[in-house]
Design a protein around this motif. Structure first.
Motif, PDB file in Angstrom:
ATOM      1  N   SER A 129      -7.924  -4.593  -5.222  1.00  0.00           N
ATOM      2  CA  SER A 129      -6.754  -3.729  -4.800  1.00  0.00           C
ATOM      3  C   SER A 129      -6.184  -3.847  -3.509  1.00  0.00           C
ATOM      4  O   SER A 129      -7.142  -4.308  -2.704  1.00  0.00           O
ATOM      5  CB  SER A 129      -6.940  -2.242  -5.212  1.00  0.00           C
ATOM      6  OG  SER A 129      -5.966  -1.488  -4.474  1.00  0.00           O
ATOM      7  N   LYS A 130      -4.836  -4.284  -3.282  1.00  0.00           N
ATOM      8  CA  LYS A 130      -4.324  -4.558  -1.981  1.00  0.00           C
ATOM      9  C   LYS A 130      -4.271  -3.278  -1.133  1.00  0.00           C
ATOM     10  O   LYS A 130      -4.478  -3.348   0.042  1.00  0.00           O
ATOM     11  CB  LYS A 130      -3.063  -5.154  -2.323  1.00  0.00           C
ATOM     12  CG  LYS A 130      -3.026  -6.483  -2.600  1.00  0.00           C
ATOM     13  CD  LYS A 130      -1.398  -6.880  -2.851  1.00  0.00           C
ATOM     14  CE  LYS A 130      -1.436  -8.343  -3.685  1.00  0.00           C
ATOM     15  NZ  LYS A 130       0.074  -8.885  -3.776  1.00  0.00           N
ATOM     16  N   TYR A 131      -4.348  -2.037  -1.698  1.00  0.00           N
ATOM     17  CA  TYR A 131      -4.198  -0.773  -0.977  1.00  0.00           C
ATOM     18  C   TYR A 131      -5.312  -0.008  -1.602  1.00  0.00           C
ATOM     19  O   TYR A 131      -5.579   0.555  -2.460  1.00  0.00           O
ATOM     20  CB  TYR A 131      -2.896  -0.157  -1.080  1.00  0.00           C
ATOM     21  CG  TYR A 131      -2.738   1.067  -0.332  1.00  0.00           C
ATOM     22  CD1 TYR A 131      -1.957   0.954   0.706  1.00  0.00           C
ATOM     23  CD2 TYR A 131      -3.623   2.106  -0.782  1.00  0.00           C
ATOM     24  CE1 TYR A 131      -1.967   2.131   1.731  1.00  0.00           C
ATOM     25  CE2 TYR A 131      -3.239   3.368   0.092  1.00  0.00           C
ATOM     26  CZ  TYR A 131      -2.363   3.132   1.315  1.00  0.00           C
ATOM     27  OH  TYR A 131      -2.279   4.269   2.027  1.00  0.00           O
ATOM     28  N   LYS A 132      -6.355   0.061  -0.429  1.00  0.00           N
ATOM     29  CA  LYS A 132      -7.704   0.883  -0.648  1.00  0.00           C
ATOM     30  C   LYS A 132      -8.173   1.355   0.289  1.00  0.00           C
ATOM     31  O   LYS A 132      -8.286   0.894   1.372  1.00  0.00           O
ATOM     32  CB  LYS A 132      -8.653  -0.081  -1.596  1.00  0.00           C
ATOM     33  CG  LYS A 132      -9.026  -1.383  -0.952  1.00  0.00           C
ATOM     34  CD  LYS A 132     -10.007  -1.981  -1.843  1.00  0.00           C
ATOM     35  CE  LYS A 132     -10.532  -3.369  -1.245  1.00  0.00           C
ATOM     36  NZ  LYS A 132      -9.421  -4.290  -0.914  1.00  0.00           N
ATOM     37  N   GLU A 153       0.284   0.733  -8.289  1.00  0.00           N
ATOM     38  CA  GLU A 153       0.515  -0.286  -7.604  1.00  0.00           C
ATOM     39  C   GLU A 153       1.875  -0.737  -7.720  1.00  0.00           C
ATOM     40  O   GLU A 153       2.334  -1.650  -8.199  1.00  0.00           O
ATOM     41  CB  GLU A 153      -0.484  -1.560  -7.856  1.00  0.00           C
ATOM     42  CG  GLU A 153      -0.195  -2.517  -6.690  1.00  0.00           C
ATOM     43  CD  GLU A 153      -1.337  -3.640  -6.894  1.00  0.00           C
ATOM     44  OE1 GLU A 153      -1.341  -4.363  -6.230  1.00  0.00           O
ATOM     45  OE2 GLU A 153      -1.842  -3.752  -7.907  1.00  0.00           O
ATOM     46  N   THR A 154       2.913   0.055  -7.152  1.00  0.00           N
ATOM     47  CA  THR A 154       4.410  -0.098  -7.495  1.00  0.00           C
ATOM     48  C   THR A 154       5.311   0.582  -6.408  1.00  0.00           C
ATOM     49  O   THR A 154       4.402   1.800  -5.817  1.00  0.00           O
ATOM     50  CB  THR A 154       4.835   0.394  -8.852  1.00  0.00           C
ATOM     51  OG1 THR A 154       6.235   0.539  -8.909  1.00  0.00           O
ATOM     52  CG2 THR A 154       4.348   1.736  -9.148  1.00  0.00           C
ATOM     53  N   GLU A 211       2.819   4.240  -2.181  1.00  0.00           N
ATOM     54  CA  GLU A 211       2.123   4.024  -0.933  1.00  0.00           C
ATOM     55  C   GLU A 211       2.445   5.171   0.132  1.00  0.00           C
ATOM     56  O   GLU A 211       1.488   5.463   0.725  1.00  0.00           O
ATOM     57  CB  GLU A 211       2.345   2.680  -0.421  1.00  0.00           C
ATOM     58  CG  GLU A 211       1.840   1.963   0.669  1.00  0.00           C
ATOM     59  CD  GLU A 211       1.833   0.595   0.979  1.00  0.00           C
ATOM     60  OE1 GLU A 211       1.677   0.394   2.253  1.00  0.00           O
ATOM     61  OE2 GLU A 211       2.494  -0.143   0.114  1.00  0.00           O
ATOM     62  N   LEU A 229      -4.597   2.091  -5.010  1.00  0.00           N
ATOM     63  CA  LEU A 229      -3.272   1.625  -5.847  1.00  0.00           C
ATOM     64  C   LEU A 229      -3.386   0.487  -6.585  1.00  0.00           C
ATOM     65  O   LEU A 229      -3.832  -0.612  -5.946  1.00  0.00           O
ATOM     66  CB  LEU A 229      -2.234   1.502  -4.825  1.00  0.00           C
ATOM     67  CG  LEU A 229      -1.698   2.795  -3.956  1.00  0.00           C
ATOM     68  CD1 LEU A 229      -0.289   2.390  -3.197  1.00  0.00           C
ATOM     69  CD2 LEU A 229      -1.585   4.171  -4.692  1.00  0.00           C
ATOM     70  N   LYS A 230      -3.547   0.641  -7.961  1.00  0.00           N
ATOM     71  CA  LYS A 230      -3.907  -0.449  -8.626  1.00  0.00           C
ATOM     72  C   LYS A 230      -3.534  -0.359 -10.141  1.00  0.00           C
ATOM     73  O   LYS A 230      -3.734   0.749 -10.879  1.00  0.00           O
ATOM     74  CB  LYS A 230      -5.600  -0.847  -8.571  1.00  0.00           C
ATOM     75  CG  LYS A 230      -6.056  -2.026  -8.947  1.00  0.00           C
ATOM     76  CD  LYS A 230      -7.691  -2.254  -9.116  1.00  0.00           C
ATOM     77  CE  LYS A 230      -8.100  -3.313  -9.909  1.00  0.00           C
ATOM     78  NZ  LYS A 230      -7.322  -4.698  -9.733  1.00  0.00           N
ATOM     79  N   GLU A 231      -2.979  -1.465 -10.716  1.00  0.00           N
ATOM     80  CA  GLU A 231      -2.974  -1.580 -12.259  1.00  0.00           C
ATOM     81  C   GLU A 231      -4.028  -1.868 -12.933  1.00  0.00           C
ATOM     82  O   GLU A 231      -4.482  -3.060 -12.807  1.00  0.00           O
ATOM     83  CB  GLU A 231      -1.626  -2.326 -12.360  1.00  0.00           C
ATOM     84  CG  GLU A 231      -0.341  -2.104 -11.709  1.00  0.00           C
ATOM     85  CD  GLU A 231       0.296  -0.968 -12.065  1.00  0.00           C
ATOM     86  OE1 GLU A 231       0.014  -0.365 -13.263  1.00  0.00           O
ATOM     87  OE2 GLU A 231       1.216  -0.418 -11.457  1.00  0.00           O
TER      88      GLU A 231
END
Length: 402
Positions: free
Chosen positions: A202-205, A255-256, A262, A285-287
């Motif tokens: 995930s890019k956001y964690k 993740e959108t 975010e 945030l992850k699909e």
């Protein structure tokens, strides 16, 4: 029997209950019908964002069952574009049954192309909070019915006349409730390290490294909007809970950029810091692909889904797919006493219901859920297998198709 499935989204990812519902209906149909055309308005960018695992599973499923799959890159509410796309895709072909998997009422112009191409025996509609809000309580009821195979299941019954008129149909309209593929949602042991592996890409964690040090995991999956996840109430209850239990709350959003995910995630983390519980909270945030979703729910000790009100934004399937999935995996679910949930969850027996969303109630239910998680979880799984497995839906559809 010639069947048309019209769905706004259709792919086997956890992120959309609507898409998961469409996929499970399609699975059931593939077992009783061999002439299926699917038209989906999922845009290609969204499909391309799905994991390789999910895309391969989906393509294999479509090819194995000889399903004719078409999609168009516009929303069904975009009347002119949807009308043109449907007209081009459906052409002059006629169908016997249509499954409409869409949370609202289709525009009249879109209805017209459907009506002109379909010899309708039955129409199936997605049971959603938005559709329910269009129908008064006077003509809406919930009831258990038995199909010809003797299986009981919950039916969302609207008056046929209302839905038939609204959708410009002249024949029968049925509401098919969600179901779970219990061959996929199977309980298994998942380690804390596997949680990290599932989320590391995930890019956001923020805060996921702390999961290793906690004894219990509390999980939330879904949109991070206030209607779905009232974070201030949840985190206040968590602070009290942490005085008695070594726990960790894992919050997984989308993740959108839609619904300011975010921005909401940052607000959750900042509030956790203000309360002094940030070491026990992670936001990701992850699909997720389907297997990662199954693994994460399996890793949790309890599952939280605190809906704030009847009519939600974004709308949710009634009952929510993720609640049924968590129950299938033997997790004690804490959710709200709204929509059809009181007809599914018996408080303290196969889950826990919140009369209202406040700190005190949530704290008490979290304690009860952890203290009785094995007994409640097993009863939840038994209930799903009996009432909401894919086999129930197959039986219902087979009765209709015969």
């Amino acid at each position: 029997m010639r069947t048309l499935v019209l769905a706004r989204g259709l792919h086997p990812t956890w992120a959309s209950g609507e898409a998961s519902y469409a996929y499970i209906i399609l699975k059931a149909l593939s077992m009783i019908d061999n002439s299926i055309t699917v038209v989906s308005s999922i845009d290609s960018r969204r499909f391309n964002k799905a994991s390789t695992y999910d895309k391969e599973i989906f393509k294999q499923f479509i090819n194995t069952n000889n399903i004719l799959y078409r999609h168009f890159d516009c929303d069904l509410n975009d009347t002119n574009a949807a009308y043109t796309a449907l007209k081009d895709i459906v052409g002059s072909e006629c169908f016997d049954i249509i499954h409409i998997i869409y949370p609202g009422i289709l525009p009249n112009k879109v209805n017209s192309i459907i009506k002109s191409r379909i010899i309708i025996k039955y129409s199936y509609l997605l049971p959603s909070s938005r559709l329910r809000s269009l129908v008064t309580s006077f003509i809406y009821k919930r009831e258990y019915i038995k199909n010809n195979s003797g299986n009981s299941m919950l039916r969302f019954a609207f008056t046929t006349e209302y839905l038939a008129n609204t959708y410009s149909f002249d024949k029968n309209v049925l509401i098919i409730p969600p179901a779970i593929d219990t061959n996929i949602f199977v309980k298994k042991n998942i380690t804390k390290e596997q949680i990290l592996n599932a989320l590391n890409s995930s890019k956001y964690k923020i805060g996921i490294e702390n999961v290793i040090n906690s004894k219990y995991v509390i999980l939330y999956l879904g949109w991070l909007v206030e209607d779905r996840f009232p974070y201030k109430i949840v985190l206040k209850a968590l602070k009290r809970f942490l005085k008695h239990y070594d726990a960790y709350m894992l919050i997984i959003g989308r993740e959108t950029k839609k619904y300011k995910e975010e921005e909401n995630a940052k607000a959750i983390i900042n509030y956790a810091r203000d309360l002094g519980v940030s070491n026990n909270v992670a936001v990701v945030l992850k699909e997720l692909d389907e297997q990662s979703k199954v693994d994460l729910i399996n890793a949790a000790d309890l599952f939280l889904f605190p809906l704030m009100r009847e009519r939600l934004n974004p709308p949710v399937i009634d009952p929510p797919m993720v609640v049924l999935e968590a129950m299938a995996l033997e997790k004690p679910v804490i959710t709200s006493k709204i929509q059809s949930l009181p007809y599914i969850i018996k408080d303290g027996h196969n889950g826990f219901l919140l009369e209202k969303i406040d700190e005190e109630q949530l704290y008490i239910k979290m304690k009860q859920a952890l203290e009785h998680n094995n007994i409640v979880g097993k009863e939840a799984s038994r209930f799903i297998k009996e009432k909401y497995s894919i086999h129930n839906i197959i039986d219902v559809l087979r009765d209709v198709y015969q």
